[in-house]
Design an enzyme around this catalytic site. Structure first.
Site, PDB file in Angstrom:
ATOM      1  N   TYR A 131     -50.379  12.218 -10.863  1.00  0.00           N
ATOM      2  CA  TYR A 131     -50.034  10.779 -11.159  1.00  0.00           C
ATOM      3  C   TYR A 131     -50.968   9.901 -12.207  1.00  0.00           C
ATOM      4  O   TYR A 131     -51.852  10.636 -12.384  1.00  0.00           O
ATOM      5  CB  TYR A 131     -49.915  10.179  -9.688  1.00  0.00           C
ATOM      6  CG  TYR A 131     -51.504  10.213  -8.963  1.00  0.00           C
ATOM      7  CD1 TYR A 131     -51.819  11.405  -8.719  1.00  0.00           C
ATOM      8  CD2 TYR A 131     -51.878   9.084  -8.710  1.00  0.00           C
ATOM      9  CE1 TYR A 131     -52.900  11.406  -8.023  1.00  0.00           C
ATOM     10  CE2 TYR A 131     -53.027   9.073  -8.161  1.00  0.00           C
ATOM     11  CZ  TYR A 131     -53.649  10.027  -7.612  1.00  0.00           C
ATOM     12  OH  TYR A 131     -54.515  10.203  -6.827  1.00  0.00           O
ATOM     13  N   ASP A 186     -53.439   7.084 -12.438  1.00  0.00           N
ATOM     14  CA  ASP A 186     -54.275   6.187 -11.609  1.00  0.00           C
ATOM     15  C   ASP A 186     -54.872   5.277 -12.528  1.00  0.00           C
ATOM     16  O   ASP A 186     -55.738   5.664 -13.416  1.00  0.00           O
ATOM     17  CB  ASP A 186     -54.969   6.981 -10.670  1.00  0.00           C
ATOM     18  CG  ASP A 186     -55.816   6.204  -9.838  1.00  0.00           C
ATOM     19  OD1 ASP A 186     -55.373   4.949  -9.453  1.00  0.00           O
ATOM     20  OD2 ASP A 186     -56.565   6.589  -9.003  1.00  0.00           O
ATOM     21  N   SER A 245     -54.253  15.558  -7.518  1.00  0.00           N
ATOM     22  CA  SER A 245     -55.020  15.598  -6.389  1.00  0.00           C
ATOM     23  C   SER A 245     -54.689  17.075  -5.857  1.00  0.00           C
ATOM     24  O   SER A 245     -53.424  17.402  -5.754  1.00  0.00           O
ATOM     25  CB  SER A 245     -54.499  14.550  -5.270  1.00  0.00           C
ATOM     26  OG  SER A 245     -55.104  13.512  -5.598  1.00  0.00           O
ATOM     27  N   THR A 246     -55.596  17.862  -5.442  1.00  0.00           N
ATOM     28  CA  THR A 246     -55.144  19.300  -5.084  1.00  0.00           C
ATOM     29  C   THR A 246     -54.435  19.001  -3.816  1.00  0.00           C
ATOM     30  O   THR A 246     -54.721  17.958  -3.136  1.00  0.00           O
ATOM     31  CB  THR A 246     -56.456  20.017  -4.804  1.00  0.00           C
ATOM     32  OG1 THR A 246     -57.317  19.477  -3.793  1.00  0.00           O
ATOM     33  CG2 THR A 246     -57.332  20.333  -6.137  1.00  0.00           C
ATOM     34  N   HIS A 253     -62.953  12.751  -6.957  1.00  0.00           N
ATOM     35  CA  HIS A 253     -63.434  12.563  -5.320  1.00  0.00           C
ATOM     36  C   HIS A 253     -63.041  13.557  -4.748  1.00  0.00           C
ATOM     37  O   HIS A 253     -61.989  14.272  -4.947  1.00  0.00           O
ATOM     38  CB  HIS A 253     -62.550  11.275  -4.917  1.00  0.00           C
ATOM     39  CG  HIS A 253     -62.783   9.921  -5.892  1.00  0.00           C
ATOM     40  ND1 HIS A 253     -61.919   9.009  -5.754  1.00  0.00           N
ATOM     41  CD2 HIS A 253     -63.717   9.589  -6.698  1.00  0.00           C
ATOM     42  CE1 HIS A 253     -62.221   8.104  -6.563  1.00  0.00           C
ATOM     43  NE2 HIS A 253     -63.484   8.450  -7.185  1.00  0.00           N
ATOM     44  N   ASN A 269     -62.503  15.107  -0.351  1.00  0.00           N
ATOM     45  CA  ASN A 269     -61.994  14.697   0.720  1.00  0.00           C
ATOM     46  C   ASN A 269     -62.248  15.713   1.531  1.00  0.00           C
ATOM     47  O   ASN A 269     -61.934  16.978   1.478  1.00  0.00           O
ATOM     48  CB  ASN A 269     -60.419  14.290   0.581  1.00  0.00           C
ATOM     49  CG  ASN A 269     -60.235  13.188  -0.151  1.00  0.00           C
ATOM     50  OD1 ASN A 269     -60.497  11.897  -0.093  1.00  0.00           O
ATOM     51  ND2 ASN A 269     -59.488  13.549  -1.621  1.00  0.00           N
ATOM     52  N   ARG A 308     -60.724  11.082   7.088  1.00  0.00           N
ATOM     53  CA  ARG A 308     -60.706  11.677   5.944  1.00  0.00           C
ATOM     54  C   ARG A 308     -61.996  10.844   5.169  1.00  0.00           C
ATOM     55  O   ARG A 308     -61.976   9.850   4.990  1.00  0.00           O
ATOM     56  CB  ARG A 308     -59.451  11.496   5.185  1.00  0.00           C
ATOM     57  CG  ARG A 308     -59.745  11.791   3.627  1.00  0.00           C
ATOM     58  CD  ARG A 308     -58.540  11.758   2.670  1.00  0.00           C
ATOM     59  NE  ARG A 308     -58.017  10.315   2.615  1.00  0.00           N
ATOM     60  CZ  ARG A 308     -58.161   9.669   1.405  1.00  0.00           C
ATOM     61  NH1 ARG A 308     -58.269  10.290   0.400  1.00  0.00           N
ATOM     62  NH2 ARG A 308     -57.737   8.526   1.248  1.00  0.00           N
ATOM     63  N   HIS A 363     -63.834  10.244   2.424  1.00  0.00           N
ATOM     64  CA  HIS A 363     -63.527  10.072   0.729  1.00  0.00           C
ATOM     65  C   HIS A 363     -64.688  10.028   0.041  1.00  0.00           C
ATOM     66  O   HIS A 363     -65.540   8.924   0.063  1.00  0.00           O
ATOM     67  CB  HIS A 363     -62.726   8.863   0.657  1.00  0.00           C
ATOM     68  CG  HIS A 363     -62.061   8.582  -0.844  1.00  0.00           C
ATOM     69  ND1 HIS A 363     -62.372   7.503  -1.530  1.00  0.00           N
ATOM     70  CD2 HIS A 363     -61.543   8.987  -1.685  1.00  0.00           C
ATOM     71  CE1 HIS A 363     -61.816   7.414  -2.576  1.00  0.00           C
ATOM     72  NE2 HIS A 363     -61.157   8.510  -2.769  1.00  0.00           N
TER      73      HIS A 363
END
Lengths: 64, 494
Positions: B85, B87, B94-95, B149, B151, B236, B238
């Site tokens: 996406y 951002d 994002s995996t 990032h 998670n 989660r 982050h």
């Protein structure tokens, strides 16, 4: 490159045990230096020709 | 006992259009559309449950929304369970949720291949000689940063204050093996002769110890409390403090060691002896000293180097392995992680060239220093900054990271397969398989649910609040037995 390796390989057989480590270390160092030289040759070819413009024009908006 | 450390990584890529005028938002959209339109029907992301303004410390900011809601930017869910996406002004991947650090590396490699394939597809579509180029780095060298990032799934029962105080020493010192390296500094008033090279791309941008922000006044521990799963049971964590790595082993160590430390915190096995006096100045001091000799102050007054801090964390991890086992981070992977953790610290301490094939900042520094020597360049020369940038260049013919002999953990075949096939050991399997089989019946998807439209009935939302349900082992047979999405939903009801 091959010449470097040759020279270094002979060293341990005719030296005392105490300094045997040095030529091996030096050999490793020579190998790394030769690899780095090859890499730097490649960078000379791959690097953007006008580095100044390339770096200056790379402007991003902050993200996250 | 600590819960399974389900984990993932989200990377914002730097983006530039060469040979035409464009803005980064349009370029990011064009890049992603070029990939998505060629590979799958576009499934919309479902923002119904997104709450990025919720703070782990217990309060929330009602006015913050995911920015995409307002801007209607491209947002796709892929058949490998990942999200691709726009951002802000960057393309981001994002995996999918992964069960081990090694799986994260596999899907991060797949993400790189997805971005490369997007660049190729976009170039073909643009068809005017212009080109969209991406960079897997975290800074433009001019004070603008974008993130990579991580998670991690954490037990909700673990006090958040304990996580903050006990993870911080690791976040401050782990850069010695997972820093991506940077030429110069972006701190106001710091000259390139004062800091010609530093360990981390990101350290310059961290100003707080803990907080909710990600774009300004960035905190070492981010408090975003948006679990994307059952909020009664899980958090989660982050993590915004890391660099994007080109080295697979660096990503592996970054995610793997952090998962182990979080498991230790959950089981209250790390203690508070390593608490730092001033984490923000420590993260910068460590980054700005590639000699690795700088010491930082602990709260009890002692001083330690980053390597000593890491040895202390590793020693506790070894003890934890003996007392609790490491099943929650994947037994076999954990054994390998601990061995490599030890090897990388010993290598950095004795002969850093011995770990140049693992550690990005070491590999990059060899190039920068070697090039400066050969051409007699001064710190601050544009050519050295160009080397820094091109280390992260996603164009195969320009990328320097692929030329420095970095060790790989994932075969090209496995990376390519992971572009379209989901991991088998998390709920991402269910998401990915549904998208592969019935893209026409899925109207929206997000991390913790999928919405189906199978005709006659109202839209059906399938909740996925447990990250470890929906795995191949649990639902694989369903996909063999059902031929339609309606059949699948009926079976799930039964």
């Amino acid at each position: 490159m091959a010449e470097h390796t040759q020279k270094q390989k002979q060293a341990p057989s005719r030296t005392e045990e105490t300094i045997e480590d040095l030529p091996v270390g030096a050999q490793q160092g020579e190998k790394l230096k030769a690899e780095l030289d090859d890499l730097l040759d490649e960078i000379d070819e791959v690097l953007e020709t006008n580095a100044e413009d390339f770096v200056k024009s790379y402007v991003q908006k902050g993200g996250e | 006992m600590a819960i399974a450390k389900v984990c993932g990584i989200e990377t914002e890529y730097g983006i530039q259009v060469r040979g035409a005028e464009s803005n980064p938002v349009a370029a990011s959209s064009a890049l992603i559309n070029a990939y998505v339109s060629g590979t799958l029907r576009n499934i919309d992301w479902d923002f119904g449950h997104e709450r990025p303004g919720t703070d782990a410390r217990g309060f929330s900011y009602p006015d913050s929304f995911a920015p995409e809601i307002e801007m209607q930017l491209v947002n796709a869910v892929l058949t490998n369970g990942a999200r691709y996406y726009v951002d802000h002004a960057h393309p981001e991947v994002s995996t999918p949720e992964c069960l081990t650090a090694l799986e994260v590396v596999r899907f991060d490699r797949a993400a790189e291949e997805i971005v490369r394939a997007s660049m190729t597809a976009a170039k073909r579509l643009l068809n005017d000689g212009s080109e969209i180029v991406t960079y897997k780095n975290n800074s433009d060298g001019k004070g603008n940063s974008y993130g990579c990032h991580e998670n991690y799934l954490v037990d909700r029962a673990t006090p958040f204050a304990r996580i903050v105080s006990q993870i911080t020493p690791h976040f401050v010192s782990r850069q010695v093996f997972c820093g991506a390296g940077k030429v110069g500094s972006e701190l106001a008033g710091t000259s390139s002769s004062a800091v010609p090279y530093q360990i981390s791309q990101r350290a310059d941008f961290f100003e707080e110890e803990v907080g909710l922000e990600t774009t300004l006044k960035r905190p070492i521990v981010n408090t975003r409390d948006e679990p994307h799963c059952d909020p009664q049971k899980y958090r989660r964590l982050h993590v915004i403090v890391g660099d994007a790595n080109m080295s697979e082993v660096a990503t592996y160590l970054k995610v793997g060691t952090t998962a182990i430390v979080l498991a230790m915190i959950e089981d209250d096995m790390i203690g508070s002896e390593l608490t730092l006096a001033n984490p923000v100045s420590a993260i910068r001091q460590i980054s700005q000293d590639p000699s690795l000799t700088t010491t930082v102050a602990l709260r009890d007054g002692t001083r330690m180097t980053a390597i000593e801090l890491q040895w202390a964390v590793l020693e506790r991890a070894r003890k934890y392995e003996r007392s609790h086992g490491l099943a929650c981070v994947g037994d076999d992977v954990a054994v390998d992680l601990l061995a490599r953790w030890e090897t990388v610290l010993a290598g950095l301490e004795s002969d850093r060239n011995s770990v140049a094939h693992w550690v990005d900042w070491v590999a990059k520094q060899r190039l920068v220093d070697g090039f400066a020597d050969r051409h007699h360049l001064h710190p601050g020369d544009a050519k050295l900054k160009a080397i820094d940038l091109q280390y992260h260049d996603m164009r195969a013919d320009r990328c320097l990271a692929t030329r420095v002999g970095l060790e790989t953990l994932i075969s090209e075949h496995d990376a390519l397969t992971a572009m379209t096939e989901p991991p088998e050991t998390t709920r991402a399997y269910f998401r990915g398989k549904c998208l592969q089989r019935w893209p026409g019946e899925i109207v929206a998807a997000n991390w913790d649910s999928m919405v189906f439209d199978v005709g006659r009935e109202p839209l059906r939302r399938v909740p996925m609040l447990e990250p470890l349900r929906g795995t191949a082992k649990l639902v694989g047979a369903l996909f063999d037995e059902c031929t339609t999405a309606a059949e699948l939903l009926a079976r799930l009801d039964a």
